[in-house]
Design an enzyme around this catalytic site. Structure first.
Site, PDB file in Angstrom:
ATOM      1  N   HIS A 169      12.315  -9.300   5.749  1.00 13.34           N
ATOM      2  CA  HIS A 169      11.160  -8.334   5.154  1.00 13.34           C
ATOM      3  C   HIS A 169      10.722  -8.752   3.903  1.00 13.34           C
ATOM      4  O   HIS A 169      11.285  -8.640   2.837  1.00 13.34           O
ATOM      5  CB  HIS A 169      11.675  -6.804   4.930  1.00 13.34           C
ATOM      6  N   GLU A 200       8.857   5.366   3.055  1.00 10.32           N
ATOM      7  CA  GLU A 200       9.252   4.627   1.816  1.00 10.32           C
ATOM      8  C   GLU A 200       8.765   5.689   0.635  1.00 10.32           C
ATOM      9  O   GLU A 200       7.661   5.392  -0.026  1.00 10.32           O
ATOM     10  CB  GLU A 200       8.609   3.274   1.968  1.00 10.32           C
ATOM     11  N   TRP A 231       4.497  -4.815  -7.158  1.00  9.84           N
ATOM     12  CA  TRP A 231       5.515  -3.992  -6.784  1.00  9.84           C
ATOM     13  C   TRP A 231       7.055  -4.284  -7.370  1.00  9.84           C
ATOM     14  O   TRP A 231       7.680  -3.457  -7.765  1.00  9.84           O
ATOM     15  CB  TRP A 231       5.806  -3.773  -5.443  1.00  9.84           C
TER      16      TRP A 231
HETATM   17 ZN   LIG Z   1       7.482  -4.240   2.264  1.00  9.06          ZN
END
Ligand SMILES: [Zn+2]
Length: 412
Positions: A56, A212, A314
């Site tokens: 990922h 998430e 992020w």
């Molecule tokens: Zn992701």
């Protein structure tokens, strides 16, 4: 080429591994330590494993942190806002350059299989088209799976469904989703039904950014698992993050686990990213914001760990080293018990390969591809404790990378 003096996970003693062109030709037990000839790679009684897997990551976004602005709140949602601004100035060449640079970082740490999510909420699909080219150009380094990932939603974004269909037609391997980000709960549910139908119709795998968030009411995982169960697609479906599960109450989670087991879906957790992005609306006590990795594992389901980001809106850190995420993840997920430590490399090797559906393209077994790593420690526990490294990476029967461990000189 032979690899001598190799320790293999789950097998006692030392082994010699013969590589024949591009396959593993033989694995023979050794009665004693052998002296290396010039053609041999000497594992020096340390582990030899199948390559590390990155299940990922977002290669279209890596190496963009601070461009044009930094994520000051540290939340997932500000990350999506900052990325929307960066996306405006993104070009085909810019994406390819950053993705190639990041893939080099991954390969330097022994990763040979990568699943990247690529943002397809872009009317021009610039990132997807670039990544399809990158997939071909890096075959000597890694096998790349591309996820059509609707960062700003399928139902909530203009022409979201058509963009997903186009992305698959252009060569995406995996269908993604982000139901918790859709404008309404109903849109979240319909987005999951749409993407599962698209995957079933086109033969794609599925990997959904699912729940998430710390919101305990975010319950799209049950929708994804039920769709997978009814369609008999569980082994081909992955739920990424599922951080809301860290906030579900135990009574709901008990019932949910029954469905998850029946569905047979896979799980990816990105513990460094989640502990950074989640818990941002809490004061104290503050939630960890990570899914129930240990509990999923102990229930006999398949779970693996990923990096998610390297220097993007992020997450500002990262260097390609998945062992760093493993070590942090074992802490964050309460998995430093001796039994967990003894088999912890599963979380970045075999479990991840199962998530990516690599099948017989992966593993240290006769007849499988001659892709493997020589590590710096004799077992899983010592590998993590010593903060070890992949010292040699072999791909298609050839040495791809060799790392020299740092040396300390004691002067007194
Ligand atoms: Zn992701």
């Amino acid at each position: 080429m032979n690899i001598i003096n190799a320790r293999l996970r789950g097998k006692p003693g030392l082994h010699r591994i013969r590589l024949d062109a591009e396959r593993i030709a033989a694995i023979e037990p050794q009665a004693e330590v052998l002296a290396a000839s010039t053609d041999d790679l000497d594992a020096k009684q340390n582990l030899v494993v199948a390559p590390f897997v990155e299940p990922h990551i977002h290669l279209d976004a890596t190496l963009t942190a601070g461009e044009p602005k930094w994520n000051m709140s540290g939340t997932l949602f500000e990350g999506i806002e900052r990325w929307a601004e960066r996306k405006e100035i993104t070009t085909h060449e810019d994406i390819k350059h950053r993705a190639r640079k990041t893939i080099d970082m991954l390969a330097d740490h022994g990763i040979q299989h990568v699943r990247t999510h690529v943002d397809v909420t872009d009317p021009k699909l610039t990132a997807l088209k670039a990544m399809v080219e990158v997939r071909d150009e890096v075959r000597h380094l890694i096998d790349l799976q591309i996820v059509a990932f609707p960062q700003e939603g399928i139902e909530s974004y203009a022409n979201g469904r058509a963009l997903m269909e186009q992305a698959v037609a252009l060569g995406a391997d995996v269908v993604g989703g982000i139901p918790h980000f859709e404008n309404t709960r109903d849109q979240g549910v319909s987005s999951v039904k749409f993407l599962m139908e698209l995957a079933e119709r086109t033969g794609c795998l599925v990997d959904v950014h699912c729940d998430e968030t710390d919101d305990p009411q975010s319950r799209f995982l049950e929708v994804l698992a039920e769709e997978a169960r009814v369609r008999g697609m569980g082994a081909r479906v992955t739920a990424s993050h599922t951080t809301a599960m860290g906030s579900y109450d135990n009574a709901y989670c008990y019932k949910l686990f029954r469905l998850l087991k029946l569905s047979g879906i896979n799980f990816v957790s990105c513990p460094t990213e989640s502990i950074h992005l989640q818990g941002r609306f809490d004061s104290y006590p503050k939630r960890r914001g990570v899914t129930r990795v240990a509990e999923i594992d102990r229930a006999g389901m398949n779970v693996c760990l990923g990096q998610d980001s390297i220097v993007d809106p992020w997450y500002p850190l990262g260097n390609g080293n998945i062992l760093r995420v493993l070590e942090a993840g074992l802490h964050i997920c309460h998995m430093l018990g001796y039994e967990d430590l003894q088999r912890c490399l599963d979380l970045i090797t075999d479990n991840s390969a199962r998530t990516l559906n690599l099948g017989e393209r992966y593993g240290i077994e006769v007849g499988r591809p001659a892709n493997l790593l020589l590590l710096s420690a004799p077992d899983d526990y010592e590998m993590v404790r010593s903060q070890g490294h992949a010292l040699v990476s072999v791909r298609h029967g050839k040495v791809l990378m060799r790392r020299t461990p740092s040396q300390v000189e004691r002067l007194a």
